[in-house]
Motif scaffolding. Structure first.
Motif, short mmCIF file in Angstrom:
data_model
loop_
_atom_site.label_atom_id
_atom_site.label_comp_id
_atom_site.label_asym_id
_atom_site.label_seq_id
_atom_site.Cartn_x
_atom_site.Cartn_y
_atom_site.Cartn_z
N TYR A 90 0.82 -1.22 0.00
CA TYR A 90 0.00 0.00 0.00
C TYR A 90 0.85 1.26 0.00
CZ TYR A 90 -4.24 -2.57 -0.08
OH TYR A 90 -5.26 -3.39 -0.49
N LEU A 91 2.02 1.22 0.60
CA LEU A 91 2.94 2.34 0.52
C LEU A 91 3.36 2.57 -0.93
CD1 LEU A 91 4.76 4.53 1.73
CD2 LEU A 91 6.47 2.73 2.16
N SER A 92 3.64 1.48 -1.64
CA SER A 92 4.04 1.62 -3.05
C SER A 92 2.90 2.21 -3.87
CB SER A 92 4.52 0.29 -3.63
OG SER A 92 3.47 -0.60 -3.86
N PHE A 93 1.66 1.80 -3.61
CA PHE A 93 0.55 2.35 -4.38
C PHE A 93 0.28 3.81 -4.03
CE2 PHE A 93 -0.54 -2.24 -4.86
CZ PHE A 93 -0.23 -2.28 -6.20
N ALA A 94 0.46 4.18 -2.78
CA ALA A 94 0.32 5.59 -2.40
C ALA A 94 1.38 6.43 -3.12
CB ALA A 94 0.43 5.75 -0.89
N LEU A 95 2.59 5.91 -3.23
CA LEU A 95 3.64 6.62 -3.96
C LEU A 95 3.32 6.71 -5.45
CD1 LEU A 95 6.79 5.17 -2.15
CD2 LEU A 95 5.90 7.51 -1.99
N MET A 96 2.66 5.68 -5.99
CA MET A 96 2.25 5.72 -7.40
C MET A 96 1.18 6.78 -7.62
SD MET A 96 1.99 1.76 -8.50
CE MET A 96 2.99 0.58 -7.63
N VAL A 97 0.25 6.93 -6.67
CA VAL A 97 -0.75 7.99 -6.78
C VAL A 97 -0.05 9.35 -6.78
CG1 VAL A 97 -2.72 9.12 -5.66
CG2 VAL A 97 -2.60 6.62 -5.73
N LEU A 98 0.93 9.51 -5.89
CA LEU A 98 1.71 10.74 -5.85
C LEU A 98 2.39 10.99 -7.19
CD1 LEU A 98 2.91 13.14 -4.25
CD2 LEU A 98 4.76 11.60 -3.55
N LEU A 99 2.98 9.96 -7.77
CA LEU A 99 3.62 10.08 -9.08
C LEU A 99 2.60 10.51 -10.13
CD1 LEU A 99 6.14 9.73 -10.87
CD2 LEU A 99 5.52 7.32 -11.10
N GLY A 100 1.41 9.90 -10.09
CA GLY A 100 0.35 10.28 -11.04
C GLY A 100 -0.06 11.74 -10.89
N SER A 101 -0.06 12.24 -9.66
CA SER A 101 -0.45 13.65 -9.43
C SER A 101 0.59 14.61 -10.00
CB SER A 101 -0.67 13.92 -7.94
OG SER A 101 0.56 13.92 -7.25
N MET A 102 1.77 14.10 -10.30
CA MET A 102 2.83 14.94 -10.89
C MET A 102 2.72 15.05 -12.41
SD MET A 102 6.10 13.77 -8.70
CE MET A 102 6.06 13.73 -6.92
N ILE A 103 1.81 14.27 -13.00
CA ILE A 103 1.61 14.36 -14.45
C ILE A 103 0.76 15.61 -14.71
CG2 ILE A 103 0.60 13.29 -16.50
CD1 ILE A 103 1.02 10.56 -15.13
N LYS A 104 1.40 16.64 -15.19
CA LYS A 104 0.69 17.91 -15.46
C LYS A 104 0.15 17.96 -16.88
CE LYS A 104 1.41 19.23 -11.36
NZ LYS A 104 0.41 18.77 -10.43
N LYS A 105 0.84 17.30 -17.79
CA LYS A 105 0.39 17.26 -19.18
C LYS A 105 0.33 15.80 -19.58
CE LYS A 105 1.71 18.80 -23.79
NZ LYS A 105 0.62 19.50 -24.34
N VAL A 106 -0.87 15.36 -19.93
CA VAL A 106 -1.04 13.96 -20.33
C VAL A 106 -0.67 13.83 -21.81
CG1 VAL A 106 -2.69 12.08 -20.63
CG2 VAL A 106 -2.83 13.54 -18.61
N ASN A 107 0.41 13.09 -22.04
CA ASN A 107 0.82 12.73 -23.40
C ASN A 107 1.47 11.36 -23.32
OD1 ASN A 107 3.60 13.12 -22.71
ND2 ASN A 107 3.40 15.31 -23.16
N VAL A 108 1.75 10.78 -24.46
CA VAL A 108 2.27 9.41 -24.50
C VAL A 108 3.57 9.30 -23.72
CG1 VAL A 108 3.16 7.58 -26.01
CG2 VAL A 108 1.12 8.87 -26.68
N LEU A 109 4.50 10.22 -23.91
CA LEU A 109 5.79 10.15 -23.23
C LEU A 109 5.62 10.21 -21.71
CD1 LEU A 109 8.88 10.04 -23.31
CD2 LEU A 109 8.86 12.55 -23.45
N ASN A 110 4.83 11.15 -21.22
CA ASN A 110 4.63 11.28 -19.78
C ASN A 110 3.95 10.07 -19.17
OD1 ASN A 110 5.89 13.76 -19.79
ND2 ASN A 110 3.99 14.94 -19.77
#
Length: 192
Positions: A90-110
């Motif tokens: 669950y710590l890893s998934f919480a960190l993944m949510v945090l990583l997702g929140s850092m996606i400011k522009k949704v594109n293929v590379l990001n």
């Protein structure tokens, strides 16, 4: 965007997460799909699209928790709300949510980079032997951690494929829907 549009947008995001989570249950029936699942994509997607960050963490972690309960029941025929190593998972998934929140522009590379980053997070965090109290497969040492990481490489390969496939489907599907339905677009900043 008014409150009704925001609520509708959140419902669409939640429904996409729940639909993707249903695929996680296929691993029980099809063992070859073990770890080819949408959990990394779900975490990134929730982090990226919920305007309210508490909703992203709550929705993603609750969805994973409920599918964990179902999977535990399918494997053991008992209702269980936890398992050895759950804190690291669950710590890893919480960190993944945090990583997702850092996606400011949704594109293929990001999305691809975030997908690979989420698998790296999962690999590095969930294989920490210190999170396991009863399943002591590896010594609780640096050498044990390295052995655990090496043993997990094949397991993480399926997660790479699953996260990439489901991220492309979820992010691509939502971006396409946003282009067709204005109520799915986030609130825009007013020009000053």
């Amino acid at each position: 965007m008014n409150t009704k549009d925001n609520t509708t947008r959140n419902i669409v995001i939640i429904l996409m997460i729940v639909a993707a989570a249903a695929f996680r249950l296929l691993a029980f029936k099809y063992k070859d799909l073990s770890n080819f699942n949408p959990v990394g994509a779900i975490a990134l997607f929730g982090g990226a699209y919920f305007a309210s960050k508490w909703k992203s963490y709550a929705t993603v972690l609750f969805t994973l928790f409920t599918t964990d309960i179902v999977l535990n029941y399918l494997y053991t025929s008992k209702f269980s709300m936890g398992y050895d190593g759950i804190i690291g998972v669950y710590l890893s998934f919480a960190l993944m949510v945090l990583l997702g929140s850092m996606i400011k522009k949704v594109n293929v590379l990001n999305v691809v980079l975030a997908s690979l980053g989420s698998v790296l997070i999962h690999w590095l965090v969930t294989d920490l032997p210190w999170f396991y109290t009863t399943l002591n497969l590896y010594p609780h040492t640096w050498a044990g951690y390295m052995t655990s990481l090496a043993a997990a490489v094949d397991f993480e390969k399926n997660m790479v494929y699953g996260t990439l496939v489901f991220s492309i489907l979820m992010f691509g599907g939502f971006e396409f829907a946003k282009s067709k339905f204005t109520f799915l677009q986030p609130k825009k900043q007013l020009a000053l």
